[in-house]
Design a protein around this motif. Structure first.
Motif, PDB file in Angstrom:
ATOM      1  N   UNK A   1       0.818  -1.198   0.000  1.00 59.11           N
ATOM      2  CA  UNK A   1       0.000   0.000   0.000  1.00 59.11           C
ATOM      3  C   UNK A   1       0.861   1.260   0.000  1.00 59.11           C
ATOM      4  N   UNK A   2       1.930   1.239   0.790  1.00 58.17           N
ATOM      5  CA  UNK A   2       2.808   2.401   0.882  1.00 58.17           C
ATOM      6  C   UNK A   2       3.509   2.677  -0.436  1.00 58.17           C
ATOM      7  N   UNK A   3       4.098   1.630  -1.030  1.00 51.59           N
ATOM      8  CA  UNK A   3       4.890   1.830  -2.241  1.00 51.59           C
ATOM      9  C   UNK A   3       4.030   2.064  -3.482  1.00 51.59           C
ATOM     10  N   UNK A   4       2.821   1.556  -3.471  1.00 49.57           N
ATOM     11  CA  UNK A   4       1.934   1.778  -4.617  1.00 49.57           C
ATOM     12  C   UNK A   4       1.058   3.008  -4.451  1.00 49.57           C
ATOM     13  N   UNK A   5       1.051   3.555  -3.238  1.00 49.05           N
ATOM     14  CA  UNK A   5       0.192   4.699  -2.918  1.00 49.05           C
ATOM     15  C   UNK A   5      -1.287   4.388  -3.142  1.00 49.05           C
ATOM     16  N   UNK A   6      -1.656   3.128  -2.875  1.00 54.69           N
ATOM     17  CA  UNK A   6      -3.050   2.698  -2.934  1.00 54.69           C
ATOM     18  C   UNK A   6      -3.543   2.405  -1.526  1.00 54.69           C
ATOM     19  N   UNK A   7      -4.716   2.865  -1.177  1.00 54.62           N
ATOM     20  CA  UNK A   7      -5.258   2.662   0.165  1.00 54.62           C
ATOM     21  C   UNK A   7      -5.870   1.274   0.301  1.00 54.62           C
ATOM     22  N   UNK A   8      -5.652   0.674   1.474  1.00 57.01           N
ATOM     23  CA  UNK A   8      -6.277  -0.598   1.809  1.00 57.01           C
ATOM     24  C   UNK A   8      -7.733  -0.339   2.183  1.00 57.01           C
ATOM     25  N   UNK A   9      -8.598  -1.282   1.878  1.00 59.03           N
ATOM     26  CA  UNK A   9     -10.011  -1.129   2.217  1.00 59.03           C
ATOM     27  C   UNK A   9     -10.201  -0.984   3.727  1.00 59.03           C
ATOM     28  N   UNK A  10     -10.960   0.021   4.142  1.00 56.62           N
ATOM     29  CA  UNK A  10     -11.135   0.309   5.567  1.00 56.62           C
ATOM     30  C   UNK A  10     -12.020  -0.707   6.264  1.00 56.62           C
ATOM     31  N   UNK A  11     -12.811  -1.464   5.505  1.00 52.42           N
ATOM     32  CA  UNK A  11     -13.721  -2.427   6.122  1.00 52.42           C
ATOM     33  C   UNK A  11     -13.128  -3.821   6.204  1.00 52.42           C
TER      34      UNK A  11
END
Length: 350
Positions: free
Chosen positions: A257-267
């Protein structure tokens, strides 16, 4: 003594001496579900707390809806110890209110006369007389009967905040904290409670470099991704001991998530050990972890595929309220953890 049976209760199994533990039959009890806590509170805790504080249902009413709020916002725990403490705090507030109420009784002339000239004079003037009632042979039930004429205090949401303070937990807590890339939700079991943990990577090491190469975040010979960077992985709630391998998949998900700058699903929350080749291995404490996920408002849980056998221990109504996702390899975890699938679905070599 040979035919005697001894029972012992412990919150933690580690301090028990191994020779003694070897001769014991260990029965592990999981945490209660919110529904079970509600039934325990309504049937056992509230009547006991009222009796301990010299009250009855005529003095204090705690509706079922209020107890649900108390469980959701103030007492996210495996047991009911803190729930009983908070109920006792509400009972003390009601007891103070009852004690402070005026005991003014309007006495009319048809009341049986008392041999007191001053009282006779006051009655002749039609005035009110303040009387203090001191029950004889005092016990809890007699105190309750002495104040039965007062209206019952009904606990609502406003009174919860007034007596217990602002809510300690919020269902939006996870969603608000998983708002930036590099944060993921893992499930942790400890001897005192089960809970979720937020991982936030921000120490550069050869192992991190190796994982970056496996994920093809950069070419194996050119690790430009890590050039000039340090990565710090933060486990919140530092006072809570954490060990074991079950955060492996959560760590990798946070890094991706950090290196791709994509957020993990919050649910979504996850647990599982990961090998260097990307296999997801089974872990322990599945029932407790699933109960914790539901308690904290999680809707989707990623588990190792080989833990499917442990789901039979989870209450059916809990499973029905969650989406359980089984993962055999790390790419299965990443596929479910991100909206739209794994950021490097076409390039990963896990």
């Amino acid at each position: 003594m040979f035919h005697s049976t001894f029972q012992a209760i412990a919150n933690r199994i580690q301090p028990i001496p191994p020779p003694l533990l070897d001769r014991m039959e260990v029965i592990e009890l999981p945490g209660y579900t919110p529904e079970e806590k509600l039934k325990i509170a309504m049937k056992d805790l509230i009547p006991r707390v009222l009796d301990q504080h010299g009250l009855s249902s005529n003095n204090l009413e705690i509706p079922e809806g209020t107890v649900k709020l108390l469980i959701q916002r103030y007492t996210r725990e495996a047991g009911v110890r803190n729930l009983e403490r908070n109920l006792a705090a509400l009972a003390r507030a009601a007891a103070v209110r009852v004690a402070e109420q005026e005991s003014t009784i309007s006495v009319s002339k048809d009341v049986h006369p008392m041999d007191a000239p001053l009282l006779d004079t006051r009655l002749a003037e039609g005035a009110e007389v303040e009387m203090e009632v001191l029950p004889m042979g005092v016990n809890n039930h007699e105190i309750s009967n002495a104040f039965r004429s007062t209206s019952a205090l009904v606990v609502d949401e406003a009174m919860l905040e007034k007596v217990l303070g602002p809510p300690r937990y919020d269902d939006k807590e996870t969603a608000e904290r998983v708002t930036t890339p590099g944060v993921s939700v893992g499930l942790v079991w400890t001897p005192s409670e089960e809970r979720f943990s937020l991982l936030r990577p921000r120490q550069q090491s050869e192992r991190v470099r190796a994982r970056a190469a496996d994920l093809q975040l950069a070419a194996a010979g050119q690790l430009n991704l890590m050039e000039g960077r340090d990565v710090h992985i933060h486990f919140p709630a530092g006072a809570v001991p954490k060990d074991g391998p079950s955060a492996g998949v959560t760590l990798v998900t946070s890094l991706v998530s950090l290196f791709s700058q994509r957020k993990v699903r919050a649910d979504t929350a996850m647990t599982g050990e990961m090998t260097l080749r990307g296999l997801v291995l089974p872990v322990g404490g599945i029932e407790d972890k699933i109960l914790a996920a539901r308690r904290y408002g999680i809707k989707r849980v990623i588990l190792p595929e080989r833990n499917v056998k442990d789901l039979v221990e989870v209450p059916s109504h809990v499973l029905a309220s969650l989406e359980i996702l089984l993962a055999k390899r790390m790419e299965d975890v990443l596929e479910e953890a991100f909206e739209g699938g794994c950021p490097w679905r076409l390039h990963a070599k896990l």
